[in-house]
Design an enzyme around this catalytic site. Structure first.
Site, PDB file in Angstrom:
ATOM      1  NE  ARG A  34      -4.288  -1.657   1.698  1.00  0.00           N
ATOM      2  CZ  ARG A  34      -5.150  -1.973   2.647  1.00  0.00           C
ATOM      3  NH1 ARG A  34      -5.038  -1.771   3.657  1.00  0.00           N
ATOM      4  NH2 ARG A  34      -6.258  -2.283   2.356  1.00  0.00           N
ATOM      5  CE  LYS A 217     -16.036 -14.740  11.260  1.00  0.00           C
ATOM      6  NZ  LYS A 217     -15.837 -13.612  12.079  1.00  0.00           N
ATOM      7  N   GLY A 373      -5.798  -7.954   1.597  1.00  0.00           N
ATOM      8  CA  GLY A 373      -4.356  -7.973   2.237  1.00  0.00           C
ATOM      9  C   GLY A 373      -3.744  -9.447   2.233  1.00  0.00           C
ATOM     10  N   GLY A 396     -11.976  -5.143   1.064  1.00  0.00           N
ATOM     11  CA  GLY A 396     -13.238  -4.767   0.830  1.00  0.00           C
ATOM     12  C   GLY A 396     -13.862  -4.087  -0.033  1.00  0.00           C
TER      13      GLY A 396
HETATM   14  C1  3PG Z   1      -8.673  -2.167   4.790  1.00  0.00           C
HETATM   15  O1  3PG Z   1      -7.581  -2.812   5.294  1.00  0.00           O
HETATM   16  O2  3PG Z   1      -9.595  -3.076   4.538  1.00  0.00           O
HETATM   17  C2  3PG Z   1      -8.950  -0.832   4.574  1.00  0.00           C
HETATM   18  O3  3PG Z   1      -7.647  -0.189   5.025  1.00  0.00           O
HETATM   19  C3  3PG Z   1     -10.270  -0.320   5.334  1.00  0.00           C
HETATM   20  O4  3PG Z   1     -10.004  -0.773   6.833  1.00  0.00           O
HETATM   21  P1  3PG Z   1     -11.167  -1.035   7.602  1.00  0.00           P
HETATM   22  O5  3PG Z   1     -12.042  -2.401   6.889  1.00  0.00           O
HETATM   23  O6  3PG Z   1     -10.940  -1.019   8.935  1.00  0.00           O
HETATM   24  O7  3PG Z   1     -12.122   0.203   7.276  1.00  0.00           O
HETATM   25 MG    MG Z   2     -11.261  -3.947   5.830  1.00  0.00          MG
END
Ligand code: 3PG
Ligand code: MG
Length: 416
Positions: A34, A217, A373, A396
């Protein structure tokens, strides 16, 4: 405004980046995808003769200061990646002095935005669904705007480049834009690239299309799974989810991860796949261990017959072959979520088999997109990042974009 056409000379730009990077117990960055992703935007601003103010969240501190989630820990790696010294503002909402002092070519990083509840805009310490909550929410909306106004006051220009957080409607992603005219707000290069990658998958599907969804999940991935069932030819579901399916079909899963409330959902996914003619691939065997530990005792067993006292931790050899078969020959590939506990070297084989198959298909002309990630960390761990078409910085956010949802962070910048 597009970033390519903007001249940042003499301007201060506040850039929402997603520096929510994984850290080890010593605060060292374990995957800098990132950070590297944000460099084109940051460098363009500095090279033009602008000054850059970076803002990000890290983790979920829920509106409280938490030193373990301090962005001060990444000042050095960000500076090294950027090639300039990075200054640090220890309070993101009180950084006017630091921002004012910035000269062209200089860079400043603000402390974790989520140390303030205003970033997320959710009231803290009040229970959801109560009248107090609704009242607190109204109050919070007002202070959230003030928080965003403060952040905006540091700069002349706003650049949104946090693709990983673009699905969040937060102060720094979808409120701050109000304080900049359309000429002074724009998406960064990373955002542009990510949106293009999603477009490649959605509007330009070359078949067969194979999607691989892993992770623990079913419940958190159901939206994207149902959506993908309308698009793909092959859908591999792997990782911890495997055992919810196995149990739903009457299997025995031992101590494996299993969402007992989602058994009907699992059956419904299988049914939908059948109706839509999607080849649903659920690995038939697994490597199970007697503890959640790299060095535990293991057995290879059917995924629906895990011995008592054991838990499935990786895909077995037969499953690996089934996965590879569904990937080879594909012309469009999407991978999100590992097939096992790849952080443990002994349970990385399933994910490695997937990565290898994707690399081979890509060599044969497939477009492959990896997101989330864990899968990105996986590909990097295997040293195979050069062998896939595109690695997304979104988890997400990527999935929501692929579901066809408009991301709030994009809408805020491009809207009126
Ligand atoms: C992630 O790692 O998915 C983003 O940085 C967003 O983080 P969050 O899911 O805590 O909003
Ligand atoms: Mg997230």
């Amino acid at each position: 405004m597009t970033i390519k056409d903007f001249n940042f000379a003499g301007k201060k730009a506040i850039v929402r980046v997603d520096f929510n990077v994984p850290l080890d117990e010593n605060g060292q960055v374990t995957d800098d995808t990132r950070i590297r992703g944000a460099l084109p935007t940051l460098k363009k601003i500095l090279d033009d003769g602008g000054a850059v103010i970076m803002m990000s969240h890290m983790g979920k501190p829920k509106g409280k200061v938490n030193p373990k989630l301090s962005l001060s820990q990444i000042v050095k790696p960000v500076g090294e990646a950027l090639g300039v010294e990075v200054k640090f503002a220890p309070d993101c909402a009180n950084a006017s002095a630091e921002a004012d002092a910035l000269k062209p070519g200089e860079a400043l990083l603000l402390e974790n935005l989520r140390f303030y509840p205003e970033e997320e805009g959710k009231p803290v310490g009040v229970e959801k669904g109560t009248p107090e909550y609704d009242e607190a929410k109204k109050v919070m909306k007002v202070s959230q705007k003030e928080f965003a106004r403060k952040l905006a006051s540091y700069a002349d220009v706003y650049v949104m480049d946090a693709f990983g957080t673009a699905h969040r409607k937060h102060a720094s992603t979808a409120v701050i834009d109000e304080f900049f005219s359309k000429d002074c707000r724009m998406l960064g290069f990373l955002m542009e690239k990510e949106v293009q990658a999603v477009d490649n998958i959605l509007s330009n599907i070359r078949r067969p299309f194979t999607a691989i969804m892993g992770g623990s999940k079913v419940s958190t991935k159901i939206g994207i799974i149902e959506n993908l069932l309308g698009k793909v030819d092959n859908l591999i579901l792997c990782g911890g989810m495997t055992f919810t399916f196995a149990k739903a079909m009457g299997g025995k899963v031992g101590n494996s991860l299993c969402e007992d409330e989602q058994l009907d959902l699992a059956l419904s996914i299988m049914d939908q796949a059948k109706k839509k003619g999607v080849n649903l691939v659920l690995g038939s065997d697994c490597v199970a261990g007697d503890a959640f530990d790299n060095k535990c005792k293991t057995v290879v067993c059917p995924a629906n017959d895990v011995p008592d006292g054991y838990m499935g931790l990786d895909a077995g050899p037969e499953s690996q072959k089934q996965f590879a078969d569904a990937i080879s020959g594909a012309k469009t590939i999407l991978w999100n979520g590992p097939a096992g506990v790849f952080e443990f070297n002994n349970f990385a084989k399933g994910s490695r088999a997937i990565a290898k198959a994707i690399a081979k298909a890509t060599k044969n002309g497939a477009y492959s997109l990896i997101g989330g990630g864990d899968s990105v960390a996986c590909i990097n761990k295997f040293g195979m990042s050069e062998q896939v078409s595109y690695i997304s910085t979104g988890g997400g956010a990527l999935l929501e974009a692929i579901e066809g949802k408009t991301l709030p962070g994009v809408a805020a910048v491009l809207g009126e």
